[in-house]
Design a protein around this motif. Structure first.
Motif, short mmCIF file in Angstrom:
data_model
loop_
_atom_site.label_atom_id
_atom_site.label_comp_id
_atom_site.label_asym_id
_atom_site.label_seq_id
_atom_site.Cartn_x
_atom_site.Cartn_y
_atom_site.Cartn_z
N UNK A 141 0.83 -1.21 0.00
CA UNK A 141 0.00 0.00 0.00
C UNK A 141 0.87 1.26 0.00
N UNK A 142 1.86 1.29 0.86
CA UNK A 142 2.72 2.47 0.96
C UNK A 142 3.51 2.69 -0.33
N UNK A 143 4.10 1.63 -0.85
CA UNK A 143 4.92 1.76 -2.05
C UNK A 143 4.07 2.05 -3.29
N UNK A 144 2.88 1.47 -3.35
CA UNK A 144 1.99 1.73 -4.47
C UNK A 144 1.59 3.20 -4.50
N UNK A 145 1.17 3.74 -3.36
CA UNK A 145 0.76 5.14 -3.32
C UNK A 145 1.93 6.08 -3.61
N UNK A 146 3.12 5.71 -3.17
CA UNK A 146 4.30 6.52 -3.48
C UNK A 146 4.55 6.55 -4.98
N UNK A 147 4.43 5.39 -5.62
CA UNK A 147 4.63 5.33 -7.07
C UNK A 147 3.56 6.12 -7.81
#
Length: 356
Positions: free
Chosen positions: A91-97
């Motif tokens: 979730x964190x990495x997806x939203x960052x991307x």
């Protein structure tokens, strides 16, 4: 990864996995409309670079990063795509991307995606908008966190929820979902696709299994808990031919365009877990026989989608209660349009068209 801004630049771009059927279906739809094939921007490149750039004239669609081992490793940090753990990191990495995507005209809003991929926040947004949802003690940012099985048991008692679903807050495709039932003398049973290995690691399986030893259930839930958990009351579903039934309804630009009935002998109706497509006409007749209107059923899904006005397309999981008189929204899915061989609903404007 800057796009060409020459006269021949494509009008559409899709962030996805180039080898995936989702990208192939979208590409076919764009070409069928007489337009140039979309520019495909691989999720692996976006994740490594921390974003991507799009030309002012490009309309940008985001598709699921799933079903690609390399993208999954970059998102979840686990070396086996069948592992369940790591959804909070995803979730964190997806939203960052997503936050690193620049330019273009977006079909998916980053703020909407942040809510859609957090079941606790999504439930709270729907409830605040008056959309019917199953009751939940974990809805919204102010709700108490669930640290493990002891918390689940406590909330079951406090909220008088002998039957409930325990879900990963950031999960999808039934990953990490347990349908929990408790009975007399402390008995408890969980139905799930989660397989627990001898070393304690959790794996997604295509086989539904039941855990009836509370120690096993506790071990699964305690392993899932660090990724965040959401709890919802189990709504007894309507049935078709003795099988539990629910619906996936696609809403595009505010209008319900496609719908499929999913049926199963298990509480989880996902088609990849052995669920089967049901009879949509029979569902509509059942609603009308119960005194309801089919347009009102679709209207519930459209109200749910209206909570995310800056995202063009969502898939709404609709739960019909026993008798087909009452309905609740179970989930709203940002990437919920993969419904092969399904054509549009009568009067929807999508008659004869697939979901892409």
């Amino acid at each position: 990864m800057s796009p060409s801004e020459s006269e021949g630049a494509p009008r559409f771009a899709v962030v996805g996995n180039p080898e995936n059927r989702r990208v192939a279906l979208f590409t076919a739809a764009v070409r069928a409309a007489g337009l140039p094939a979309p520019r495909v921007v691989p999720w692996t490149e976006v994740l490594r670079a921390g974003g991507a750039e799009f030309a002012p004239g490009e309309t940008v669609r985001l598709d699921s990063p799933g079903e690609n081992a390399e993208a999954d490793l970059l998102l979840r940090g686990v070396d086996d795509p069948t592992r369940v753990e790591g959804s909070a990191r995803w979730y964190t990495r997806f939203l960052t991307a997503v936050g690193g995507l620049r330019g273009g005209v977006r079909l998916d809003d980053p703020a909407d995606l942040a809510v859609l991929f957090d079941k606790r926040r999504c439930h709270a947004v729907l409830e605040a908008a008056g959309v019917p949802v199953p009751s939940s003690p974990t809805s919204g940012p102010a709700a108490a966190a669930v640290g493990g099985w002891d918390d689940v048991r406590r909330l079951m008692r406090e909220h008088r929820m002998p039957r409930l679903f325990v879900k990963l807050a950031h999960g999808s495709s039934a990953s990490g979902v347990l349908a929990v039932e408790s009975g007399g003398r402390g008995r408890v049973r969980a139905t799930t696709s989660v397989e627990r290995a001898e070393d304690g690691r959790l794996y997604n399986s295509l086989r539904i299994r039941r855990y009836e030893d509370e120690r096993d259930i506790a071990a699964v839930v305690d392993t899932l808990a660090p990724d965040g958990l959401h709890m919802e009351r189990w709504v007894p579903k309507a049935s078709q031919h003795g099988r539990a039934a629910d619906l996936r309804v696609l809403v595009v630009a505010g209008r319900a365009t496609h719908a499929v009935v999913r049926t199963s002998t298990a509480p989880l109706t996902n088609l990849h877990l052995g669920g089967a497509r049901g009879d949509l006409d029979a569902a509509r007749r059942a609603v009308e026989a119960a005194g309801g209107r089919w347009s009102d059923v679709l209207g519930v899904c459209e109200r749910a989608a209206a909570c995310f006005p800056r995202t063009l397309c969502v898939g709404v999981d609709l739960l019909p209660a026993v008798g087909w008189r009452r309905f609740a929204v179970g989930e709203v899915n940002a990437f919920g349009d993969l419904l092969p061989r399904l054509t549009g609903l009568p009067g929807s404007g999508a008659e004869g068209l697939d979901t892409y």
